[in-house]
Design a protein around this motif. Structure first.
Motif, PDB file in Angstrom:
ATOM      1  N   ILE A  38     -53.222  32.918 -27.325  1.00 50.05           N
ATOM      2  CA  ILE A  38     -52.014  32.383 -27.962  1.00 50.05           C
ATOM      3  C   ILE A  38     -51.829  30.915 -27.597  1.00 50.05           C
ATOM      4  CG2 ILE A  38     -49.490  32.511 -28.009  1.00 50.05           C
ATOM      5  CD1 ILE A  38     -49.867  35.608 -27.612  1.00 50.05           C
ATOM      6  N   ARG A  39     -51.967  30.583 -26.324  1.00 49.84           N
ATOM      7  CA  ARG A  39     -51.823  29.191 -25.890  1.00 49.84           C
ATOM      8  C   ARG A  39     -52.856  28.289 -26.551  1.00 49.84           C
ATOM      9  NH1 ARG A  39     -50.709  29.302 -19.409  1.00 49.84           N
ATOM     10  NH2 ARG A  39     -48.447  29.332 -19.577  1.00 49.84           N
ATOM     11  N   MET A  40     -54.106  28.729 -26.526  1.00 49.52           N
ATOM     12  CA  MET A  40     -55.171  27.923 -27.116  1.00 49.52           C
ATOM     13  C   MET A  40     -54.967  27.778 -28.631  1.00 49.52           C
ATOM     14  SD  MET A  40     -57.295  26.901 -24.746  1.00 49.52           S
ATOM     15  CE  MET A  40     -58.762  26.491 -25.671  1.00 49.52           C
ATOM     16  N   TYR A  41     -54.565  28.845 -29.283  1.00 51.76           N
ATOM     17  CA  TYR A  41     -54.326  28.783 -30.721  1.00 51.76           C
ATOM     18  C   TYR A  41     -53.219  27.769 -31.027  1.00 51.76           C
ATOM     19  CZ  TYR A  41     -53.269  30.145 -35.487  1.00 51.76           C
ATOM     20  OH  TYR A  41     -53.055  30.118 -36.843  1.00 51.76           O
ATOM     21  N   ASN A  42     -52.170  27.781 -30.233  1.00 51.84           N
ATOM     22  CA  ASN A  42     -51.075  26.833 -30.450  1.00 51.84           C
ATOM     23  C   ASN A  42     -51.526  25.383 -30.230  1.00 51.84           C
ATOM     24  OD1 ASN A  42     -49.154  28.743 -31.188  1.00 51.84           O
ATOM     25  ND2 ASN A  42     -48.547  29.110 -29.078  1.00 51.84           N
ATOM     26  N   LEU A  43     -52.493  25.181 -29.346  1.00 47.79           N
ATOM     27  CA  LEU A  43     -52.993  23.826 -29.070  1.00 47.79           C
ATOM     28  C   LEU A  43     -54.023  23.351 -30.090  1.00 47.79           C
ATOM     29  CD1 LEU A  43     -53.473  23.971 -25.199  1.00 47.79           C
ATOM     30  CD2 LEU A  43     -51.834  22.568 -26.453  1.00 47.79           C
ATOM     31  N   ILE A  44     -54.958  24.227 -30.451  1.00 46.55           N
ATOM     32  CA  ILE A  44     -56.095  23.760 -31.259  1.00 46.55           C
ATOM     33  C   ILE A  44     -56.271  24.508 -32.569  1.00 46.55           C
ATOM     34  CG2 ILE A  44     -57.349  22.901 -29.252  1.00 46.55           C
ATOM     35  CD1 ILE A  44     -59.067  25.414 -29.344  1.00 46.55           C
ATOM     36  N   GLY A  45     -55.436  25.485 -32.842  1.00 40.88           N
ATOM     37  CA  GLY A  45     -55.529  26.208 -34.105  1.00 40.88           C
ATOM     38  C   GLY A  45     -56.682  27.194 -34.134  1.00 40.88           C
ATOM     39  N   GLU A  46     -57.238  27.369 -35.317  1.00 40.16           N
ATOM     40  CA  GLU A  46     -58.253  28.404 -35.545  1.00 40.16           C
ATOM     41  C   GLU A  46     -59.655  27.944 -35.150  1.00 40.16           C
ATOM     42  OE1 GLU A  46     -57.937  29.723 -39.570  1.00 40.16           O
ATOM     43  OE2 GLU A  46     -55.972  30.607 -39.238  1.00 40.16           O
ATOM     44  N   ARG A  47     -59.793  27.354 -34.019  1.00 44.40           N
ATOM     45  CA  ARG A  47     -61.110  26.930 -33.525  1.00 44.40           C
ATOM     46  C   ARG A  47     -61.598  28.006 -32.556  1.00 44.40           C
ATOM     47  NH1 ARG A  47     -60.615  20.747 -32.076  1.00 44.40           N
ATOM     48  NH2 ARG A  47     -62.874  20.949 -32.078  1.00 44.40           N
ATOM     49  N   TRP A  48     -61.995  29.122 -33.167  1.00 46.13           N
ATOM     50  CA  TRP A  48     -62.309  30.336 -32.419  1.00 46.13           C
ATOM     51  C   TRP A  48     -63.434  30.138 -31.411  1.00 46.13           C
ATOM     52  CZ3 TRP A  48     -58.102  32.610 -33.150  1.00 46.13           C
ATOM     53  CH2 TRP A  48     -57.489  32.666 -34.394  1.00 46.13           C
ATOM     54  N   LYS A  49     -64.402  29.328 -31.753  1.00 47.32           N
ATOM     55  CA  LYS A  49     -65.528  29.108 -30.838  1.00 47.32           C
ATOM     56  C   LYS A  49     -65.054  28.417 -29.560  1.00 47.32           C
ATOM     57  CE  LYS A  49     -70.347  27.824 -30.961  1.00 47.32           C
ATOM     58  NZ  LYS A  49     -71.451  27.374 -31.795  1.00 47.32           N
ATOM     59  N   LEU A  50     -64.155  27.459 -29.689  1.00 49.49           N
ATOM     60  CA  LEU A  50     -63.616  26.786 -28.497  1.00 49.49           C
ATOM     61  C   LEU A  50     -62.783  27.750 -27.650  1.00 49.49           C
ATOM     62  CD1 LEU A  50     -62.522  23.290 -29.886  1.00 49.49           C
ATOM     63  CD2 LEU A  50     -64.450  23.808 -28.377  1.00 49.49           C
ATOM     64  N   ILE A  51     -62.001  28.573 -28.320  1.00 46.25           N
ATOM     65  CA  ILE A  51     -61.189  29.560 -27.600  1.00 46.25           C
ATOM     66  C   ILE A  51     -62.100  30.544 -26.870  1.00 46.25           C
ATOM     67  CG2 ILE A  51     -59.506  31.429 -27.854  1.00 46.25           C
ATOM     68  CD1 ILE A  51     -58.341  29.822 -30.257  1.00 46.25           C
ATOM     69  N   ALA A  52     -63.139  31.010 -27.551  1.00 47.37           N
ATOM     70  CA  ALA A  52     -64.078  31.969 -26.946  1.00 47.37           C
ATOM     71  C   ALA A  52     -64.770  31.358 -25.734  1.00 47.37           C
ATOM     72  CB  ALA A  52     -65.107  32.425 -27.973  1.00 47.37           C
ATOM     73  N   GLY A  53     -64.981  30.065 -25.759  1.00 54.23           N
ATOM     74  CA  GLY A  53     -65.618  29.394 -24.632  1.00 54.23           C
ATOM     75  C   GLY A  53     -64.792  29.444 -23.356  1.00 54.23           C
ATOM     76  N   ARG A  54     -63.509  29.718 -23.490  1.00 49.80           N
ATOM     77  CA  ARG A  54     -62.614  29.811 -22.326  1.00 49.80           C
ATOM     78  C   ARG A  54     -62.449  31.242 -21.824  1.00 49.80           C
ATOM     79  NH1 ARG A  54     -61.748  25.439 -19.805  1.00 49.80           N
ATOM     80  NH2 ARG A  54     -59.618  25.955 -19.315  1.00 49.80           N
ATOM     81  N   ILE A  55     -63.006  32.202 -22.558  1.00 52.48           N
ATOM     82  CA  ILE A  55     -62.852  33.613 -22.181  1.00 52.48           C
ATOM     83  C   ILE A  55     -64.242  34.220 -22.021  1.00 52.48           C
ATOM     84  CG2 ILE A  55     -61.850  35.833 -22.797  1.00 52.48           C
ATOM     85  CD1 ILE A  55     -59.876  34.316 -24.571  1.00 52.48           C
TER      86      ILE A  55
END
Length: 75
Positions: A38-55
């Motif tokens: 949720i936090r990452m989505y609010n910061l960068i939107g639908e950049r799923w690859k970047l979000i996945a890189g943090r998990i």
């Protein structure tokens, strides 16, 4: 020989159930993972690859599928 044929079809159904279980568990995210998404989505939107890189252990596809199943709005 009939037993070996029957056994083969049983193996297929077991494999199918195991795969369904894995797919279901892939969409089960911990509370910490959900908060981070949720936090990452609010910061960068639908950049799923970047979000996945943090998990660790999660793919962009899993996260996008989770997000869409959980937070997607129908219009």
């Amino acid at each position: 020989m009939a037993n070996s044929e029957h056994s083969s079809s049983d193996d297929t159904s077991v494999d199918s159930r195991e795969e369904e279980s894995r797919n279901r568990s892939k969409l089960e995210f911990s509370e910490d993972e959900e908060i981070l998404i949720i936090r990452m989505y609010n910061l960068i939107g639908e950049r799923w690859k970047l979000i996945a890189g943090r998990i660790p252990g999660r793919t962009a596809e899993e996260i996008e599928k989770y997000w869409n199943s959980r937070y997607s709005t129908s219009e």
